[in-house]
Structures are given as C-alpha cells and as structure tokens.
Write a protein that holds these residues in place. Sequence first.
Motif, PDB file in Angstrom:
ATOM      1  N   HIS A 173       0.832  -1.206   0.000  1.00 34.68           N
ATOM      2  CA  HIS A 173       0.000   0.000   0.000  1.00 34.68           C
ATOM      3  C   HIS A 173       0.867   1.257   0.000  1.00 34.68           C
ATOM      4  O   HIS A 173       0.520   2.264  -0.640  1.00 34.68           O
ATOM      5  N   TYR A 176       1.969   1.905  -3.481  1.00 29.94           N
ATOM      6  CA  TYR A 176       0.876   2.451  -4.294  1.00 29.94           C
ATOM      7  C   TYR A 176       0.753   3.959  -4.084  1.00 29.94           C
ATOM      8  O   TYR A 176       0.605   4.723  -5.050  1.00 29.94           O
ATOM      9  N   VAL A 177       0.829   4.395  -2.819  1.00 27.88           N
ATOM     10  CA  VAL A 177       0.679   5.821  -2.526  1.00 27.88           C
ATOM     11  C   VAL A 177       1.879   6.615  -3.043  1.00 27.88           C
ATOM     12  O   VAL A 177       1.725   7.738  -3.549  1.00 27.88           O
ATOM     13  N   ASN A 179       3.423   6.054  -5.693  1.00 29.31           N
ATOM     14  CA  ASN A 179       3.218   6.256  -7.117  1.00 29.31           C
ATOM     15  C   ASN A 179       2.068   7.226  -7.389  1.00 29.31           C
ATOM     16  O   ASN A 179       2.190   8.133  -8.223  1.00 29.31           O
ATOM     17  N   SER A 180       0.947   7.077  -6.678  1.00 25.38           N
ATOM     18  CA  SER A 180      -0.207   7.926  -6.948  1.00 25.38           C
ATOM     19  C   SER A 180       0.046   9.381  -6.555  1.00 25.38           C
ATOM     20  O   SER A 180      -0.407  10.302  -7.237  1.00 25.38           O
ATOM     21  N   ASP A 181       0.799   9.596  -5.468  1.00 29.92           N
ATOM     22  CA  ASP A 181       1.027  10.959  -4.981  1.00 29.92           C
ATOM     23  C   ASP A 181       2.326  11.573  -5.473  1.00 29.92           C
ATOM     24  O   ASP A 181       2.415  12.793  -5.654  1.00 29.92           O
ATOM     25  N   GLN A 183       4.481   9.953  -8.000  1.00 29.47           N
ATOM     26  CA  GLN A 183       4.886   9.427  -9.313  1.00 29.47           C
ATOM     27  C   GLN A 183       6.193   8.632  -9.252  1.00 29.47           C
ATOM     28  O   GLN A 183       7.074   8.758 -10.096  1.00 29.47           O
ATOM     29  N   PRO A 185       7.106   4.916  -9.543  1.00 32.40           N
ATOM     30  CA  PRO A 185       6.580   3.585  -9.861  1.00 32.40           C
ATOM     31  C   PRO A 185       7.426   2.476  -9.231  1.00 32.40           C
ATOM     32  O   PRO A 185       8.583   2.685  -8.863  1.00 32.40           O
ATOM     33  N   LYS A 250       3.588   2.367 -13.202  1.00 33.56           N
ATOM     34  CA  LYS A 250       2.567   2.097 -12.194  1.00 33.56           C
ATOM     35  C   LYS A 250       3.196   1.441 -10.964  1.00 33.56           C
ATOM     36  O   LYS A 250       4.392   1.126 -10.955  1.00 33.56           O
TER      37      LYS A 250
END
Length: 336
Positions: A173, A176-177, A179-181, A183, A185, A250
């Motif tokens: 998790h 994931y954050v 990458n989402s916040d 960038q 990967p 990703k």
Amino acid sequence: IKDLPGGSIKSIEGDILLRGIGMNSVEKISKINLRNNESGGQLLLGEVAKVKVKLEEVKSLGRFNSRNAVNLTVTKTADASVFDVSNSVRDLVKKYNPSAIIHLAGLQVPFCAADPALGARVNVEGTINVFETCREIGLRRIVYASSVASLGMPPGGEWKETFYGVYKQANEHTAYVYNSDLQIPSIGIRPNIVYGLTRDQGVSSKNTIAIQSAALDEEYDIPYKGEYSWLYAGEAASAFIYSVMQEFTKAYVFNLNGQCETIENGISILKSLKPEAKVTCSGQNFPFPPDLSDEPLRKLIGNYPTYSVEEGISDTYNSFKQLKELSRCPEINKVN
C-alpha cells in the motif's frame, strides 16, 4: 594496541564476534596460556591447536543460473543502530546514484513474531527509507520483495496471518501511494517458498534444510506435507533482475510461485540423488497457497528462466555436497 579479528561463534541469539586485543602475530596467539598446573607448567594454545593466518572460511557459495556468482549483503551488528545503518546505506545510494534499486532486505516470520516492533521498523520503515531515498535522488525504478504472507490479510481468511504478512501488505500500500502521490513507480514481487543455497532461516526454509541434511548425512523431518511451492533461488533472482530492466509507470504487485509439487515428491527427487538420505515429512499442509500463477508477472517483464523441481533440488544438493567436500558446509540451522 592492534585488534585482530578472530572470527565468530554461532549461537541462538546471533553471531558472537571475536577479537584479540593486542594480539598482532601468530606467535603471540600461539603463546596464549590456557591453564597452569600445580608445578607451574603452562599449557599454551599453540601446543593443542594450529594457529595460522588465512582467509576467512567460506560458509556459502553464490550461485545464479547454475554458475558461480557474488552475493553482496548489508548486515547490522548486534550493537549497531538500525537508523545509522539505514542512513549510511542512503548516503551510499546518493553517492553512486544508481539507475535502479532491488530491495530485498527484511526480517522473516519468526523474527517479526519474536520482536514485532523491530520487525515493523526494519520491514516497514526500512522500505519507506528506500522509497524516500529514491524520491530524493529522482530514481524512478524500484523492485521490492513483498511476500505471499501478505495474502494472510485481512485476518480470518484461508491463509495464515502473521506480523510479517501485515508489514508486507503495508509495504504494498505504501508503494501504491508513492506512485499515486509522488509518481514513483515500482514492482512488488511476492515470492512464495524460495529454496536454494543459504536459504536457512524462516518457516519456509525447511525444504532447503532437508536438502542440506541429505548432503551432510543427517536426519531431518520437514514439518509440513502435501502441495508446496518450490521456487528455486535462481528463478526468483531472474524474476527480480528481469523486472528491474523494464520501464514501468505504475505500482504493480505480482505473485511469484515457481513450481507446485508435493513435499513427498520433492523428497523422492532428493532420494534419487542420494538413496540413503534420511529425510521425511510430517504434520499439516503449509499454511500458504502453493499454486499461485506467475503469468501476470511474465506478461509484464518477459519470460524469465524457469527451473524444474528436479533441476533446483539437484543444483542445491550438489552445491551443498561441494561445500561439504571443501569442509565449508555450514551447520544445519534447526532453530528458526
């Protein structure tokens, strides 16, 4: 006064490092007095042992794709600070500015169970440190080791829940954050039961220990039976190397299973190499899934090398046999 390293003694608590204070020559070490008798006679170390200056004894062989290789690890001593070691590694990364990072470090199931707080600092905070370092230097290619133990979450499901699994799922998790916040990967790989030379710790190391026991002519009972994931170390290494060679944008997480085969058949393969091997199995099935699919990972990174159970067991057995012939095979770890 010169301190001379004197090797180490293995114990349940960990390795005890030895040093000789002021002992800077073979002659001085040979004259260490072990005991006196009533008439004043002395028993010197050199009279009961051969004292030599030589290279440190090799305790393992590095193997990749059935060829010799070099293993590089960072190990914290008992009195060292986890934070200091982490900061030092971070400084090295900044100095050499690598193009990618493969993050494998962590404490395994029994060590996390024995000290959950330390397990969290090493496994969770340590992984955050890796991502933070990549953020600071602008690195955008991270491959890290998760685990099938993460599939034990949430608790109460089909598979065993562990502190280790909690930490590994937290890392997924976290990635994931990042990458989402931010960038950044990454590819998280969940190896199943990895076996091969030097795999001597953790609840899933028992098939490796069984192979080592056969090479050393010792008895060993694997405390599980039934279907089992047989992921040879060379195949696992290939998957990580192929992953870090890819361009990706990703935060991926993939299972890495290897071959699904019963422990009983694994023992039969081992006994085809050494018929007199004293290896058995008993108990319940291993509390994690044995037959996860590798196809999603292969679809992204390509067709990395696959090893059959026969090839993996044979290579592992022959490596232990070679170490035994060189009088360098480590003692069997039956503690964890």
